[in-house]
Design a protein around this motif. Sequence first.
Motif, PDB file in Angstrom:
ATOM      1  N   CYS A  21       0.810  -1.223   0.000  1.00 42.63           N
ATOM      2  CA  CYS A  21       0.000   0.000   0.000  1.00 42.63           C
ATOM      3  C   CYS A  21       0.843   1.272   0.000  1.00 42.63           C
ATOM      4  N   LYS A  22       2.059   1.198   0.544  1.00 42.78           N
ATOM      5  CA  LYS A  22       2.881   2.417   0.603  1.00 42.78           C
ATOM      6  C   LYS A  22       3.248   2.914  -0.791  1.00 42.78           C
ATOM      7  N   GLU A  23       3.218   2.041  -1.771  1.00 38.41           N
ATOM      8  CA  GLU A  23       3.576   2.405  -3.138  1.00 38.41           C
ATOM      9  C   GLU A  23       2.398   2.980  -3.939  1.00 38.41           C
ATOM     10  N   LEU A  24       1.197   2.884  -3.379  1.00 36.61           N
ATOM     11  CA  LEU A  24       0.023   3.376  -4.095  1.00 36.61           C
ATOM     12  C   LEU A  24      -0.025   4.895  -4.059  1.00 36.61           C
ATOM     13  N   ASN A  25      -0.413   5.486  -5.156  1.00 39.89           N
ATOM     14  CA  ASN A  25      -0.507   6.938  -5.251  1.00 39.89           C
ATOM     15  C   ASN A  25      -1.976   7.328  -5.064  1.00 39.89           C
ATOM     16  N   LEU A  26      -2.413   7.333  -3.799  1.00 42.38           N
ATOM     17  CA  LEU A  26      -3.807   7.617  -3.476  1.00 42.38           C
ATOM     18  C   LEU A  26      -3.879   8.721  -2.427  1.00 42.38           C
ATOM     19  N   THR A  27      -5.066   9.307  -2.303  1.00 43.23           N
ATOM     20  CA  THR A  27      -5.266  10.255  -1.210  1.00 43.23           C
ATOM     21  C   THR A  27      -5.185   9.476   0.100  1.00 43.23           C
ATOM     22  N   LEU A  31      -6.315   5.636   0.649  1.00 43.35           N
ATOM     23  CA  LEU A  31      -5.298   4.694   1.090  1.00 43.35           C
ATOM     24  C   LEU A  31      -5.742   3.994   2.377  1.00 43.35           C
ATOM     25  N   CYS A  32      -6.301   4.739   3.287  1.00 38.52           N
ATOM     26  CA  CYS A  32      -6.820   4.178   4.532  1.00 38.52           C
ATOM     27  C   CYS A  32      -7.905   3.141   4.228  1.00 38.52           C
ATOM     28  N   GLU A  33      -8.780   3.470   3.307  1.00 36.05           N
ATOM     29  CA  GLU A  33      -9.865   2.567   2.916  1.00 36.05           C
ATOM     30  C   GLU A  33      -9.318   1.270   2.304  1.00 36.05           C
ATOM     31  N   VAL A  34      -8.356   1.399   1.416  1.00 36.75           N
ATOM     32  CA  VAL A  34      -7.763   0.238   0.753  1.00 36.75           C
ATOM     33  C   VAL A  34      -7.032  -0.639   1.765  1.00 36.75           C
ATOM     34  N   MET A  35      -6.241  -0.018   2.641  1.00 36.04           N
ATOM     35  CA  MET A  35      -5.507  -0.780   3.648  1.00 36.04           C
ATOM     36  C   MET A  35      -6.457  -1.498   4.594  1.00 36.04           C
ATOM     37  N   THR A  36      -7.526  -0.824   4.981  1.00 37.99           N
ATOM     38  CA  THR A  36      -8.494  -1.443   5.875  1.00 37.99           C
ATOM     39  C   THR A  36      -9.085  -2.689   5.236  1.00 37.99           C
TER      40      THR A  36
END
Length: 70
Positions: A21-27, A31-36
């Motif tokens: 997830c650290k490599e994703l270019n998201l807000t 990013l919080c939503e994806v990681m969750t």
Amino acid sequence: MHKFVTIYNIILNIWHVASDCKELNLTEDKLCEVMTKKLNEVTAHYTGREQKLAMVIASAIMEYLFEKGR
């Protein structure tokens, strides 16, 4: 000895999610939503005490990364 292997696997699985997830270019919110979502998938692989441990570790990391107002 089995419990140590379980701890290692939990931490490793959570690390893989964070690393990916650290490599994703998201807000930050996205990013919080994806990681969750991904961490919920990881913790769902465990049951009982192991699942509770995985959830505590994942929650602590999420709080550290995304805490607001501190």
